[in-house]
Design a protein around this motif. Structure first.
Motif, PDB file in Angstrom:
ATOM      1  N   LEU B  28     -33.426 -12.912 -22.315  1.00 19.13           N
ATOM      2  CA  LEU B  28     -32.852 -13.736 -23.385  1.00 19.13           C
ATOM      3  C   LEU B  28     -31.768 -12.953 -24.120  1.00 19.13           C
ATOM      4  O   LEU B  28     -30.687 -13.488 -24.416  1.00 19.13           O
ATOM      5  CB  LEU B  28     -33.948 -14.186 -24.371  1.00 19.13           C
ATOM      6  N   ALA B  29     -32.048 -11.683 -24.392  1.00 19.91           N
ATOM      7  CA  ALA B  29     -31.063 -10.840 -25.082  1.00 19.91           C
ATOM      8  C   ALA B  29     -29.756 -10.781 -24.287  1.00 19.91           C
ATOM      9  O   ALA B  29     -28.660 -10.958 -24.842  1.00 19.91           O
ATOM     10  CB  ALA B  29     -31.629  -9.429 -25.287  1.00 19.91           C
ATOM     11  N   ASN B  30     -29.882 -10.562 -22.978  1.00 21.54           N
ATOM     12  CA  ASN B  30     -28.679 -10.500 -22.138  1.00 21.54           C
ATOM     13  C   ASN B  30     -27.957 -11.843 -22.108  1.00 21.54           C
ATOM     14  O   ASN B  30     -26.725 -11.899 -22.184  1.00 21.54           O
ATOM     15  CB  ASN B  30     -29.048 -10.088 -20.709  1.00 21.54           C
ATOM     16  N   ALA B  31     -28.728 -12.923 -22.005  1.00 23.90           N
ATOM     17  CA  ALA B  31     -28.121 -14.252 -21.909  1.00 23.90           C
ATOM     18  C   ALA B  31     -27.417 -14.636 -23.213  1.00 23.90           C
ATOM     19  O   ALA B  31     -26.374 -15.305 -23.187  1.00 23.90           O
ATOM     20  CB  ALA B  31     -29.178 -15.284 -21.544  1.00 23.90           C
ATOM     21  N   LEU B  32     -27.960 -14.227 -24.341  1.00 27.67           N
ATOM     22  CA  LEU B  32     -27.316 -14.527 -25.625  1.00 27.67           C
ATOM     23  C   LEU B  32     -25.921 -13.904 -25.664  1.00 27.67           C
ATOM     24  O   LEU B  32     -24.941 -14.555 -26.058  1.00 27.67           O
ATOM     25  CB  LEU B  32     -28.158 -13.990 -26.786  1.00 27.67           C
ATOM     26  N   HIS B  33     -25.836 -12.647 -25.251  1.00 24.87           N
ATOM     27  CA  HIS B  33     -24.535 -11.973 -25.248  1.00 24.87           C
ATOM     28  C   HIS B  33     -23.604 -12.612 -24.215  1.00 24.87           C
ATOM     29  O   HIS B  33     -22.423 -12.879 -24.493  1.00 24.87           O
ATOM     30  CB  HIS B  33     -24.722 -10.477 -24.976  1.00 24.87           C
ATOM     31  N   TYR B  34     -24.155 -12.887 -23.065  1.00 19.72           N
ATOM     32  CA  TYR B  34     -23.395 -13.470 -21.950  1.00 19.72           C
ATOM     33  C   TYR B  34     -22.785 -14.822 -22.326  1.00 19.72           C
ATOM     34  O   TYR B  34     -21.683 -15.151 -21.909  1.00 19.72           O
ATOM     35  CB  TYR B  34     -24.367 -13.623 -20.783  1.00 19.72           C
ATOM     36  N   ALA B  35     -23.522 -15.598 -23.125  1.00 18.06           N
ATOM     37  CA  ALA B  35     -23.065 -16.945 -23.487  1.00 18.06           C
ATOM     38  C   ALA B  35     -21.955 -16.928 -24.541  1.00 18.06           C
ATOM     39  O   ALA B  35     -21.216 -17.892 -24.685  1.00 18.06           O
ATOM     40  CB  ALA B  35     -24.246 -17.771 -23.996  1.00 18.06           C
TER      41      ALA B  35
END
Lengths: 292, 292
Positions: B28-35
């Motif tokens: 989730l942490a990675n996806a938040l930044h990615y988005a």
């Protein structure tokens, strides 16, 4: 004892009606109402308002808007949790889940719109609050209960990980919104929310354990949603860890810890009474089905 | 002219870093930044801050938090719009969409967490605002841009209806968040947001038309997301209605209407200049592919 002051149905009705007015796409409008009514036990908003009411210096309007916001966020989380990609639950609160009744697209959007509706309600409550300077703190606690890193959305995201921090998983998935309820209630009353955290955490843990027990021992007719999910999805559960009796004992310990954790305040006795009353609902009546 | 004061990358970085800290589930942490990074043109937050800056009595901190909130809500909407049940888009901003990169569950939760993060950012901005009494109004405009009945979630829900109110569909789906940007910017500056609505509505319409043109005439390499979606999904589009040249003309009309709609204020000329500059980005360079 009369708990009428802890009722927020009219406020929830008003909020949903404002969102689902004649300009709203009809299916979304219907789904918004369907997802919020008839409600569950409304445990979280009652807790939020009860904490505010137990303290002097309360701001009932601000507390009630926070309580409604928390319930709308809870309803949103149920809609998204039931989606095919998560629990794929076809039944919720004894009727078809939102995605079963309205399709997956409307279910995603209903969850999204309910999350934002929570903050619309809070914005209105803050605009008319007796003590408007408390608004941003109340809002922060409500938002922290859902968002990353430790809100219920993050809790759900632990289920996508290979390695799970169990304590963080449970506290985020269920505890976070109870912590939001007690802390936002305290903040709305103008007292330091920090000592109110433990009450929310304890009730949240008790609720999670109760949910695990219900999942393992009950059936769809009794609790109005599918059971046996934890084992089917290989999720950690208090029953799998401790057995049913061990889990029931753990639930009682959590509730007692919660009652002990209530800070000194004018309405401490009444608040303890309410929490006891609510906790009776947690303890499952039907333990007939054997848990694996 | 220097628009450095309209930059919010550092604030967005800080907000995402706070949500994606070490307690957050790693995916989730990675996806938040990615988005959120690298971003698109950040048109909405710039517009919000520019409107605030064009008025005297501005509260830059409150305006910037509203701007960041609007951009986070926009990013959330892209993540959910790309989901398999909606556009099923595998590419966004030239890289795999969030659900393609992280799976559908993380994509749903990333959208949810970004929506709430928007209000966490706003809560912090309100707590430190120069004029805190403006906070609830700013928050109301931001929330209305996403929620039912007329926010972007409602706009998306029109796509699930058999009978569509086209004007309401477009205004909700794209216009709403631009209206949120201009009105929240005005509210943060302590001026009446009502006359600022038209600027947002016009830019929103121009942007929607530009998007329709790009969908019909461009390709995935040029715009970094799949094209031809409107026809594939049988969606209403300005190009289908007016043809490419008619749509380009319509786009220019919308932009001129937007410029005319800017209310009298100290910074009107600079604001017009910025809107003109942004509008140049809207007009597609590549019209090589024939539109149906």
């Amino acid at each position: 004892m009369n708990y009428a002051h802890l009722d927020c149905e009219t406020d929830l009705e008003r909020a949903v009606a404002a969102g689902a007015d004649e300009r709203c796409p009809p299916q979304l409008a219907n789904a918004l109402h369907y997802a919020v009514f008839p409600g569950g036990a409304r445990v979280r908003p009652q807790l939020c308002m009860a904490v505010a009411a137990a303290n002097t210096g309360k701001d009932p309007s601000l507390a009630k808007s926070a309580a409604c916001a928390i319930e709308l966020l809870h309803c949103a989380s149920l809609v998204h949790d039931d989606l095919p990609c998560f629990d794929d639950a076809t039944v919720r609160r004894g009727k078809p889940s939102v995605h079963s009744a309205f399709g997956e697209r409307i279910a995603v959007l209903t969850g999204d719109a309910l999350i934002v509706m929570a903050f619309q309600v809070l914005a209105k409550g803050m605009a008319t609050a007796r003590y408007p300077d408390r608004g941003p703190a109340v809002m922060g606690y409500v938002a922290d209960g859902v968002a990353a890193p430790c809100g219920i959305a993050a809790g759900q995201a632990w289920e996508c990980e290979q390695r799970v921090d169990l304590a963080l998983y449970h506290q985020s998935k269920t505890g976070a919104l109870f912590i939001a309820a007690t802390c936002a209630g305290a903040a709305a009353a103008g007292v330091d929310p920090t000592p109110w955290r433990n009450l929310g955490a304890s009730i949240g843990e008790a609720y999670q354990v109760a949910d695990d027990i219900k999942d393992a021992t009950s059936d769809i007719e009794t609790i109005g949603k599918p059971t046996g999910i934890d084992i089917a999805l290989d999720r950690p559960s208090a029953v799998r860890e401790l057995g049913v009796d061990g889990a029931v004992q753990r639930l009682r310990q959590c509730m007692e810890a919660g009652l002990d954790a209530i800070p000194q305040c004018d309405g401490r006795a009444q608040l303890q009474q309410l929490v006891r009353l609510q906790s009776q609902r947690f303890i499952p009546k039907n333990k007939g089905r054997t848990a694996a």
